[in-house]
Enzyme design. Sequence first.
Site, PDB file in Angstrom:
ATOM      1  N   SER A  91      14.655   5.335 -29.276  1.00  0.00           N
ATOM      2  CA  SER A  91      13.234   4.985 -29.411  1.00  0.00           C
ATOM      3  C   SER A  91      12.407   6.004 -30.185  1.00  0.00           C
ATOM      4  CB  SER A  91      12.632   4.794 -28.010  1.00  0.00           C
ATOM      5  OG  SER A  91      12.834   5.955 -27.222  1.00  0.00           O
ATOM      6  N   GLU A  92      13.061   6.895 -30.922  1.00  0.00           N
ATOM      7  CA  GLU A  92      12.340   7.978 -31.594  1.00  0.00           C
ATOM      8  C   GLU A  92      11.259   7.494 -32.551  1.00  0.00           C
ATOM      9  OE1 GLU A  92      16.209   9.803 -30.215  1.00  0.00           O
ATOM     10  OE2 GLU A  92      15.536   7.869 -30.999  1.00  0.00           O
ATOM     11  N   VAL A  93      11.486   6.347 -33.231  1.00  0.00           N
ATOM     12  CA  VAL A  93      10.482   5.878 -34.194  1.00  0.00           C
ATOM     13  C   VAL A  93       9.150   5.559 -33.518  1.00  0.00           C
ATOM     14  CG1 VAL A  93      12.018   5.036 -36.002  1.00  0.00           C
ATOM     15  CG2 VAL A  93      11.459   3.538 -34.060  1.00  0.00           C
ATOM     16  N   LEU A 150       7.692   7.391 -31.583  1.00  0.00           N
ATOM     17  CA  LEU A 150       6.982   8.658 -31.512  1.00  0.00           C
ATOM     18  C   LEU A 150       6.707   9.222 -32.905  1.00  0.00           C
ATOM     19  CD1 LEU A 150       8.383   8.337 -28.678  1.00  0.00           C
ATOM     20  CD2 LEU A 150       8.493  10.820 -28.594  1.00  0.00           C
ATOM     21  N   LEU A 167       9.167   9.746 -35.048  1.00  0.00           N
ATOM     22  CA  LEU A 167      10.314  10.610 -35.305  1.00  0.00           C
ATOM     23  C   LEU A 167      11.543   9.757 -35.628  1.00  0.00           C
ATOM     24  CD1 LEU A 167       9.803  13.059 -32.286  1.00  0.00           C
ATOM     25  CD2 LEU A 167       9.023  13.381 -34.651  1.00  0.00           C
TER      26      LEU A 167
END
Length: 263
Positions: free
Chosen positions: A134-136, A138, A140
């Site tokens: 799920s970094e995108v 944030l 990232l």
Amino acid sequence: MTDSILSERRGSAAWLTLNRPQIHNAFDDALIAALTEALAAADADPAVRTVVLSGNGSCFSAGADLNWMRGMAAASERENREDSLRLARLMRTLQFLSKPTVARVNGAAYGGGVGLVACCDIAIGVDSAKFALSEVKLGLVPAVISPYVVAAIGLREARRLFVTGEVFDAAEAQRIGLLHAVVAGTELDEAIERQLYLLAKAGPLAQREAKRLALRIGGAEMTEAERIDTENAALIARLRVSPEGQHGLGAFLDKRAPAWITG
């Protein structure tokens, strides 16, 4: 070794358990260092034939610890790069361990937790487990774990999950190749013991060479992995200190929606 990792010998298997159940076995500097050290010790021990990696409690690993994330949000680009290189070393150590590794996925795995699963030779999870990259969300990207995740699930699936950041279940994790098998929670230990039984039948030298062969034929070489890790650590460090990364991290830590959500 700190209490963040429990190390136990069961016959010829070294069981390493992430031990921060109160925060879903999330990563921080201490856990990363302790797990890297424990893996190296197991690899160097001639009495250890296999390594089992699991989590204490109801989760495998929720990824980054919130307090650790707060520290990285306030850190310089250089400090973020050094931090990412430590995580990269952990993943690389697990990926290239000379002995067979089994992920006992006892619950949810997010971010770096998915990376640990992808680095293991065999991964068996409970049917209730959830996963996400799920970094995108944030601002990232899953830079450090990306080589291992792409190798595990393939480029096409990785592209989808990297850009959506969506949560997916154990059945989907098995379909795309992140998990080799999915079982009921009550059957997890039996499934792990079955794999250890099968692994114990092979010659240890042949097993080591077979693993090295598979990695080499698949294009995974230690020197190249180190080069990629250096590039990816620089990428995530740059994104963490970028305006979008700072905004996304701040929104997540403050439990508010980032400005780019319009619908």
